[in-house]
Write a protein that holds these residues in place. Sequence first.
Motif, PDB file in Angstrom:
ATOM      1  N   ARG A   1     -14.307   5.308  -2.052  1.00  0.00           N
ATOM      2  CA  ARG A   1     -14.263   3.889  -2.377  1.00  0.00           C
ATOM      3  C   ARG A   1     -15.335   3.525  -3.409  1.00  0.00           C
TER       4      ARG A   1
ATOM      5  N   HIS B   1      -0.386   4.102  -2.089  1.00  0.00           N
ATOM      6  CA  HIS B   1      -1.707   4.579  -1.681  1.00  0.00           C
ATOM      7  C   HIS B   1      -1.640   5.460  -0.442  1.00  0.00           C
TER       8      HIS B   1
ATOM      9  N   PHE C   1       0.816  -1.219   0.000  1.00  0.00           N
ATOM     10  CA  PHE C   1       0.000   0.000   0.000  1.00  0.00           C
ATOM     11  C   PHE C   1       0.851   1.271   0.000  1.00  0.00           C
TER      12      PHE C   1
ATOM     13  N   LEU D   1     -11.359  10.507  -3.844  1.00  0.00           N
ATOM     14  CA  LEU D   1     -10.864   9.403  -3.025  1.00  0.00           C
ATOM     15  C   LEU D   1     -11.924   8.400  -2.566  1.00  0.00           C
TER      16      LEU D   1
ATOM     17  N   GLU E   1      -5.228  -0.548  -7.698  1.00  0.00           N
ATOM     18  CA  GLU E   1      -6.487  -0.142  -7.066  1.00  0.00           C
ATOM     19  C   GLU E   1      -7.132  -1.380  -6.463  1.00  0.00           C
TER      20      GLU E   1
ATOM     21  N   GLU F   1     -10.160   1.642  -2.670  1.00  0.00           N
ATOM     22  CA  GLU F   1      -9.376   2.748  -3.210  1.00  0.00           C
ATOM     23  C   GLU F   1     -10.062   3.306  -4.454  1.00  0.00           C
TER      24      GLU F   1
ATOM     25  N   TRP G   1       5.730   9.025  -5.684  1.00  0.00           N
ATOM     26  CA  TRP G   1       5.142   7.745  -6.075  1.00  0.00           C
ATOM     27  C   TRP G   1       6.234   6.772  -6.526  1.00  0.00           C
TER      28      TRP G   1
ATOM     29  N   ARG H   1      -6.103   8.486 -10.148  1.00  0.00           N
ATOM     30  CA  ARG H   1      -5.331   8.872  -8.957  1.00  0.00           C
ATOM     31  C   ARG H   1      -3.847   9.082  -9.233  1.00  0.00           C
TER      32      ARG H   1
ATOM     33  N   GLY I   1      -7.075   3.816 -10.084  1.00  0.00           N
ATOM     34  CA  GLY I   1      -5.675   4.216 -10.193  1.00  0.00           C
ATOM     35  C   GLY I   1      -5.387   5.164 -11.338  1.00  0.00           C
TER      36      GLY I   1
ATOM     37  N   SER J   1      -1.731   9.479  -0.477  1.00  0.00           N
ATOM     38  CA  SER J   1      -2.953  10.285  -0.561  1.00  0.00           C
ATOM     39  C   SER J   1      -3.577  10.542   0.810  1.00  0.00           C
ATOM     40  N   GLU J   2      -2.874  10.204   1.873  1.00  0.00           N
ATOM     41  CA  GLU J   2      -3.467  10.377   3.194  1.00  0.00           C
ATOM     42  C   GLU J   2      -3.381  11.826   3.648  1.00  0.00           C
TER      43      GLU J   2
END
Length: 561
Positions: free
Chosen positions: A414, A284, A281, A412, A326, A330, A304, A336, A333, A287-288
């Motif tokens: 789901r 991923h 992850f 973002l 993805e 998530e 990335w 994102r 992709g 993006s927090e």
Amino acid sequence: MIKKWWHDKVAYQIYPKSFLDTNGDGIGDLRGIISKLDYLKKLGIDIIWLSPIYKSPFVDQGYDISDYYAIAEEFGTMEEFDELLSEAKKRDMYIIMDLVINHCSDQHEWFQKALADPDGEYADYFYFRKGRNGNPPSNLRSYFGGSCWEPVPGTDKYYLHMFAKEQPDLNWENPLLREKLYEMINWWLEKGLAGFRIDAIINIKKDLDFPDFKPDGPDGLAGCWKMVDEVDGVGELLEDLKKHTFQKYEAFTVGEVFNMKEGELDAFIGENGHFSTIFDFSAHMLSEGEHGWYDAPPVDFKEWRKAITDSQLKVQNCGLEANIIENHDEPRGVSRFLPDYAQNPTGTKMLGTISVLLRGIPFIYQGQEIGMQNAVWNTVDEYNDINTIDQYHTARDAGLTDKEALEACSRLSRDNARTPMQWNTRENAGFTTGTPWLKVNDNYTEINVETQDTDPDSVLNYYRKLIALRKSPAYKEVFAYGEFLPVYQNTSSVMAYYRKTENQRILITANFGKEAVSLTLEYPVKQILLSNMASAEHSLPSNDIITLNSCEVLVFELETL
């Protein structure tokens, strides 16, 4: 590395509710999955992971299980599941299911018995605790917002739920509960299941004192993951689980593992690790946001590239990770990880190539192979996901306008990954003849399986070639076991790496920039194995120099020297 049956396989995640509906109720079903096994076989898939299909009230899309031994009637019957196992086996394919054992549904028989007798045997299957001074036992905030503690009606006790209040956490310190879970897991493995994707498993270890933590929000609460970060001993529980279940069947297990501590990677996926593999992850996590989706930064290319490179270099010393672009948790992709100018078939193929040829087990998420993208969401009412709705209100409470909060969720949510699979140009993208449970992405007339199936230059046919290359007899050894070596890291827009064994060296190189880039090769080229451009002739090296156009990816076989 001791070779295992799953090392050279390619996996595909199905979100059953959104895959294919065959009875017109707007919800995907097992019959739909069975009907598409040949489609998946042609794609090159070996392992199929099904998101939860157990009986459930669907508060959290089936991750709240009310009966571990039953198939939800929305998806079909146990007879149809057995048929799916049988049909997959005929095609040399394996089925794995989601294993959700950190928590169950509040409708589960165990929890109902616990509520009926809050001091009895079943209460100890959960975490029933007395409040403190008229307040909950601690200030933990659940992953979905609000306190982790819910009052037990008619008592001075509360029960713990790290997710929704309808998902009470199971008490893994209780040996009787563990025995019941192991019995259930072995029942499915005896049935012919090849293994499991294991949900939220790091959360099973709790600090039984349930201390307060420093608040990290205006609600005075602290994220429950802080307890997960600080508590020790989850490894002992995971080893107990493995010993009593997976190990007996040589099952393939892929863990959803966050909050791993420094130095624990080998314990999780080494030669004798808790699991076969875990998801990577690292990309991923970029993006927090500090407070939620509304302040999440856009993904920076160099960060990335570094995240993936660092993860690959770290893991190859002990095992194999599962690589994803993805999944059901998530956003898409393509939307994102690619800049606006690359969110097209060429860029989609480039991103797929970089992911599928990494060291590790590739996991393709349904619709990824045709380049499905985030949907456009117009109001919060269009969302179904509990987490998205919580994040919308978090953004509004932080002072964002309705439009700004919706934009954050659109990026973002789901639900972007949960919109129905786009099969054709007919109504509802061919997913259902009824009313779909979640809206269909408006772009289904341009992006769908039927249109791409017959187009030799489509994303779908490129994915077929890409997976075929990875699994081909000539190259499967280098792609399954070859070393990962990053290269051209000093460039501003190139993601490139070697996959190398003693006898082979493959170069995968991609230009994520807007302008063409020239690179000097370190080794002579034997041949071009794959390109996402119609003609790669221009890319043949001239004086050891290759030029990559914007969004071009090239896979070379090089001389080993």
